[in-house]
Design an enzyme around this catalytic site. Structure first.
Site, PDB file in Angstrom:
ATOM      1  CB  VAL A   1       1.727   5.799  -3.392  1.00  0.00           C
ATOM      2  CG1 VAL A   1       3.146   5.362  -3.045  1.00  0.00           C
ATOM      3  CG2 VAL A   1       0.826   5.679  -2.162  1.00  0.00           C
TER       4      VAL A   1
ATOM      5  CB  ALA B   1       2.385   2.310 -16.945  1.00  0.00           C
TER       6      ALA B   1
ATOM      7  NE  ARG C   1      -6.660   2.869 -14.098  1.00  0.00           N
ATOM      8  CZ  ARG C   1      -7.459   2.471 -13.129  1.00  0.00           C
ATOM      9  NH1 ARG C   1      -8.529   1.814 -13.404  1.00  0.00           N
ATOM     10  NH2 ARG C   1      -7.179   2.734 -11.871  1.00  0.00           N
TER      11      ARG C   1
ATOM     12  CD  GLU D   1      10.099  -0.589   5.441  1.00  0.00           C
ATOM     13  OE1 GLU D   1      11.115  -1.245   5.613  1.00  0.00           O
ATOM     14  OE2 GLU D   1       9.173  -0.553   6.269  1.00  0.00           O
TER      15      GLU D   1
ATOM     16  CB  VAL E   1       3.606  -2.441   6.955  1.00  0.00           C
ATOM     17  CG1 VAL E   1       3.120  -2.399   8.397  1.00  0.00           C
ATOM     18  CG2 VAL E   1       3.253  -3.777   6.321  1.00  0.00           C
TER      19      VAL E   1
ATOM     20  CB  ILE F   1       6.983   3.752  10.195  1.00  0.00           C
ATOM     21  CG1 ILE F   1       6.047   4.868  10.641  1.00  0.00           C
ATOM     22  CG2 ILE F   1       7.830   3.248  11.348  1.00  0.00           C
ATOM     23  CD1 ILE F   1       5.035   4.433  11.706  1.00  0.00           C
TER      24      ILE F   1
ATOM     25  CD  GLU G   1      -6.037   1.474   1.386  1.00  0.00           C
ATOM     26  OE1 GLU G   1      -5.814   0.749   0.401  1.00  0.00           O
ATOM     27  OE2 GLU G   1      -5.167   2.215   1.873  1.00  0.00           O
TER      28      GLU G   1
ATOM     29  CE  LYS H   1      -1.632  -0.223   5.921  1.00  0.00           C
ATOM     30  NZ  LYS H   1      -2.264   1.019   6.343  1.00  0.00           N
TER      31      LYS H   1
HETATM   32  N1  HSE Z   1      -5.603   3.788   3.905  1.00  0.00           N
HETATM   33  C1  HSE Z   1      -4.347   3.582   4.534  1.00  0.00           C
HETATM   34  C2  HSE Z   1      -4.356   4.279   5.891  1.00  0.00           C
HETATM   35  C3  HSE Z   1      -3.249   4.135   3.653  1.00  0.00           C
HETATM   36  O1  HSE Z   1      -5.241   5.097   6.139  1.00  0.00           O
HETATM   37  O2  HSE Z   1      -3.500   4.006   6.701  1.00  0.00           O
HETATM   38  C4  HSE Z   1      -1.894   3.653   4.013  1.00  0.00           C
HETATM   39  O3  HSE Z   1      -1.772   2.272   3.897  1.00  0.00           O
END
Ligand code: HSE
Length: 434
Positions: free
Chosen positions: A14, A43, A45, A127, A130, A134, A188, A203
């Site tokens: 992201v 910033a 790593r 925003e 979730v 969208i 994730e 969410k």
């Molecule tokens: N791992 C989440 C998904 C990423 O697959 O929807 C977006 O929150």
């Protein structure tokens, strides 16, 4: 106008998407915000090969951003709930506004973070937490503010939906699809969050708080993932006219609020049953508006960046414009409206459905095809029905490729002059809306 200075913490999927979209669309974003938005510090790593940061001030220390007196808005994109919480609270304590895509952080610690932000008079916007791209939070919080929300139900984990879709459509194995979702940057860091329903529960908690005005309470959500959905269940559900979708459901009932995440059979004719792949969709039922549906990419670098940047623009507007112009009437600041040419319909390109009534004799079809081909229009599909016993003419139905309206109109005019075409040609424009 003074620029609004942002610091971005985290350069993963992201973070890199946010830097790339801000760089690519800077002009249009600034025209909407009414000021320049400057990335003052990043910033991370480690570097990300998907993002060129050569022209930015990059540090390895995320807390340097929270402490940087130059920065107005800290954008938290590191994920997790420990360091991220310390970072966000430190930024708030330093009087900075915060934007985050971190659903786990908001679901677990949102109550505390919002209280700290209120005490300090700064904004926390989330925003992107979730349903990726969208704008569902804005829709519930602002667009539906007249309504008593009765229930909402959503496909709010793209990875889970991608896995279920691939299992159903291609009979692929669970593990194999999960690996692909990870490679595509949807999953994730810990993919059990996706497949065990934890990400969807994070969410759902946020959506339920917005819908029902209740505090965030993650520990109250019933959560079941997709790991026990077998290919047989997918097939049997299909035979019965249902699709299995992993839904987050929040419903107001006389005895309390339902908060649940689990695989669910939905009739296949429902729009939401046809939301496939990594796409998300949420149905929100308000007492005044009735059911409403929100659909789009729920994960991925740029869709999520789209929501992060929308929050940046919102906060930037509050920092720079006088109160009555905070949200410009037409989205762009008045001085940035530009008079651009609107295409006349003749210059618009679409595909066409054409239906003509033709005499049932040799050579008609080839004449029609020749006229279309002379105008550079190709035929994508064709149906010719048999003539009924008592009729001399037959219906001829054609789908064309995309062509300029003026070329189609000219070709139809010529077709209508043929003796063998006995009535005006019926035309309906087609859009694939891909
Ligand atoms: N791992 C989440 C998904 C990423 O697959 O929807 C977006 O929150």
């Amino acid at each position: 106008m003074k620029p609004v200075k942002i610091g971005i913490c985290g350069l993963g999927t992201v973070g890199s998407g946010t830097v790339n979209v801000l760089t690519r669309n800077g002009r249009v974003i600034n025209a909407r915000a009414g000021c320049d938005i400057t990335i003052t510090q990043i910033a991370a790593r480690r570097d990300n090969p998907n993002c060129d940061t050569a022209s930015f001030n990059v540090t390895r220390d995320i807390f340097a951003v929270a402490d940087n007196p130059e920065i107005d808005i800290l954008v938290e994109l590191i994920g997790g709930t420990t360091v991220a919480k310390d970072l966000v609270l430190r930024a708030i304590a330093n009087g900075k506004h915060v934007i985050t895509a971190n659903k786990a952080l908001i679901a677990h610690h949102g109550n505390e973070i919002f209280a700290a932000a209120n005490a300090k008079g700064v904004t926390v916007a989330f925003e992107a937490a979730v349903a990726g791209g969208i704008p569902i939070i804005k829709a519930i919080r602002e667009g539906l503010s007249a309504n008593k929300i009765e229930w909402l139900a959503g496909i709010i984990n793209g990875t889970g939906n991608f896995i279920l879709t691939e299992m159903r459509d291609k009979g692929r194995a669970f593990e194999d699809v999960l690996k692909e979702a990870q490679a595509l940057g949807y999953a994730e860091a810990d993919p059990t969050f996706d497949v065990e329903g934890i990400d969807a529960a994070h969410k759902l908690v946020i959506l339920a708080s917005l819908a029902f005005g209740i505090p965030l309470q993650f520990d109250k959500v019933f959560t079941e993932g997709i790991t026990r959905v077998s290919p047989q269940d997918v097939t049997y559900a299909e035979e019965l006219g249902y699709r299995i979708k992993h839904l987050g459901i929040a419903r107001r009932s006389p005895n309390g609020i339902e908060l649940r995440v689990h695989p669910t059979l939905i009739p296949e004719k429902r729009l939401i049953a046809n939301v496939d792949g990594v796409m998300n969709a949420i149905v929100v039922k308000g007492d005044a508006v009735g059911p409403t549906l929100y659909y789009g990419a729920g994960a991925g670098a740029e869709p999520t960046a789209s929501s992060v940047i929308a929050d940046i623009v919102d906060v930037a507007r509050t920092l720079t414009a006088d109160p009555e112009h905070r949200v410009p009437y037409l989205g762009f600041q008045q001085e940035n409206l530009r008079d651009k040419a609107i295409l006349p319909i003749e210059e618009v390109e679409t595909a066409y459905y054409l239906r003509m009534q033709a005499l049932d004799k040799p050579g008609v079809l080839s004449k029609v095809a020749q006229i279309l081909s002379d105008s550079g229009i190709s035929i994508e599909a064709l149906i010719q029905k048999e003539a009924k016993d008592d009729e001399e003419t037959v219906p001829l139905i054609l789908l064309t490729n995309r062509a300029l309206e003026k070329h189609i109109v000219a070709a139809i005019t010529t077709i209508e002059t043929l003796d063998s075409i006995t009535a005006p040609v019926t035309r309906i424009r087609m859009e694939s809306l891909k």
